[in-house]
Motif scaffolding. Structure first.
Motif, short mmCIF file in Angstrom:
data_model
loop_
_atom_site.label_atom_id
_atom_site.label_comp_id
_atom_site.label_asym_id
_atom_site.label_seq_id
_atom_site.Cartn_x
_atom_site.Cartn_y
_atom_site.Cartn_z
N ILE A 189 4.47 12.90 15.40
CA ILE A 189 5.25 13.65 14.41
C ILE A 189 4.45 14.83 13.88
O ILE A 189 4.97 15.92 13.68
N ARG A 190 3.17 14.62 13.68
CA ARG A 190 2.30 15.66 13.12
C ARG A 190 2.27 16.91 14.00
O ARG A 190 1.97 18.00 13.53
N GLN A 191 2.60 16.78 15.28
CA GLN A 191 2.60 17.92 16.20
C GLN A 191 3.81 18.84 16.02
O GLN A 191 3.82 19.96 16.52
N LEU A 192 4.85 18.35 15.35
CA LEU A 192 6.05 19.15 15.15
C LEU A 192 5.77 20.32 14.20
O LEU A 192 5.04 20.16 13.21
N PRO A 193 6.35 21.49 14.47
CA PRO A 193 6.13 22.64 13.59
C PRO A 193 6.60 22.35 12.16
O PRO A 193 7.68 21.82 11.95
N GLY A 194 5.75 22.69 11.20
CA GLY A 194 6.09 22.53 9.79
C GLY A 194 5.76 21.17 9.20
O GLY A 194 5.94 20.95 8.01
N TRP A 195 5.26 20.25 10.00
CA TRP A 195 4.98 18.90 9.53
C TRP A 195 3.54 18.70 9.09
O TRP A 195 3.13 17.59 8.77
N GLU A 196 2.75 19.74 9.05
CA GLU A 196 1.33 19.64 8.75
C GLU A 196 1.04 19.01 7.39
O GLU A 196 0.06 18.30 7.22
N LEU A 197 1.90 19.24 6.41
CA LEU A 197 1.67 18.76 5.05
C LEU A 197 2.56 17.60 4.63
O LEU A 197 2.46 17.12 3.50
N VAL A 198 3.43 17.15 5.52
CA VAL A 198 4.32 16.03 5.19
C VAL A 198 3.51 14.73 5.18
O VAL A 198 2.85 14.41 6.15
N PRO A 199 3.55 13.98 4.08
CA PRO A 199 2.84 12.70 4.04
C PRO A 199 3.48 11.68 4.99
O PRO A 199 4.67 11.38 4.89
N LEU A 200 2.67 11.18 5.92
CA LEU A 200 3.11 10.18 6.90
C LEU A 200 2.22 8.96 6.79
O LEU A 200 1.02 9.08 6.62
N MET A 201 2.82 7.77 6.92
CA MET A 201 2.03 6.54 6.89
C MET A 201 2.61 5.56 7.90
O MET A 201 3.82 5.33 7.94
N CYS A 202 1.72 4.98 8.70
CA CYS A 202 2.10 3.96 9.68
C CYS A 202 1.76 2.58 9.14
O CYS A 202 0.76 2.41 8.43
N ALA A 203 2.58 1.61 9.51
CA ALA A 203 2.34 0.21 9.11
C ALA A 203 2.96 -0.70 10.17
O ALA A 203 3.75 -0.25 11.00
N LEU A 204 2.59 -1.98 10.11
CA LEU A 204 3.19 -2.96 11.00
C LEU A 204 4.47 -3.52 10.39
O LEU A 204 4.52 -3.81 9.20
N GLU A 205 5.47 -3.67 11.24
CA GLU A 205 6.72 -4.30 10.83
C GLU A 205 6.47 -5.79 10.59
O GLU A 205 5.58 -6.39 11.20
N VAL A 206 7.23 -6.39 9.70
CA VAL A 206 7.10 -7.82 9.44
C VAL A 206 7.40 -8.57 10.73
O VAL A 206 8.46 -8.36 11.36
N PRO A 207 6.49 -9.45 11.18
CA PRO A 207 6.65 -10.13 12.46
C PRO A 207 7.56 -11.37 12.38
O PRO A 207 7.08 -12.50 12.36
N VAL A 208 8.84 -11.17 12.36
CA VAL A 208 9.80 -12.26 12.28
C VAL A 208 10.10 -12.78 13.69
O VAL A 208 10.36 -11.98 14.59
N LYS A 209 10.04 -14.08 13.85
CA LYS A 209 10.32 -14.68 15.17
C LYS A 209 11.71 -14.27 15.66
O LYS A 209 12.67 -14.31 14.91
N GLY A 210 11.76 -13.86 16.92
CA GLY A 210 13.03 -13.49 17.53
C GLY A 210 13.50 -12.08 17.20
O GLY A 210 14.58 -11.68 17.62
#
Length: 123
Positions: A62-83
């Motif tokens: 996402i950071r490579q997209l034009p204009g996204w240099e200052l947009v706050p981005l955060m990655c996290a793990l999804e809750v690991p629910v069985k199935g």
């Protein structure tokens, strides 16, 4: 003007950095296009991935997209629910907009359409 949340989700076929990046960009650009957004409208983006996707950070794509240099981005793990849905990337985009909740277009692509079939039909 209000702050609204826009959801997006997409699946990938394999735990591969290029597939993760390409899927993330496809979902993000569709979400931007459908909601007529500019990166300057975005407050922040929370990105989650399922634990089976560990070859890349979607935020880097996402950071490579034009204009996204200052947009706050955060990655996290999804809750690991069985199935639960595997190899899935999800977005929660908070935006400043004049649109009503009913006018917001959420984006569910690929196998992620099963998460919200009611919203996937709109795409």
């Amino acid at each position: 003007m209000s702050v609204r949340g826009i959801r997006g989700a997409i699946t990938v076929d394999a735990n591969d950095s290029k597939l993760i990046a390409d899927a993330t960009l496809a979902m993000t650009t569709d979400l931007m296009r459908l909601n007529e957004l500019d990166p300057g409208d975005i407050c922040s983006v929370l990105i989650t991935v399922t634990s089976d996707l560990d070859e890349a950070f979607p935020a880097q794509a996402i950071r490579q997209l034009p204009g996204w240099e200052l947009v706050p981005l955060m990655c996290a793990l999804e809750v690991p629910v069985k199935g639960s849905l595997e190899r899935c990337i999800r977005l929660m985009v908070l935006v400043n907009t004049e649109k009503t909740q009913q006018e917001i277009r959420h984006v569910y692509l690929g196998g992620a359409r099963v998460l919200r079939p009611d919203l996937s039909k709109a795409n």
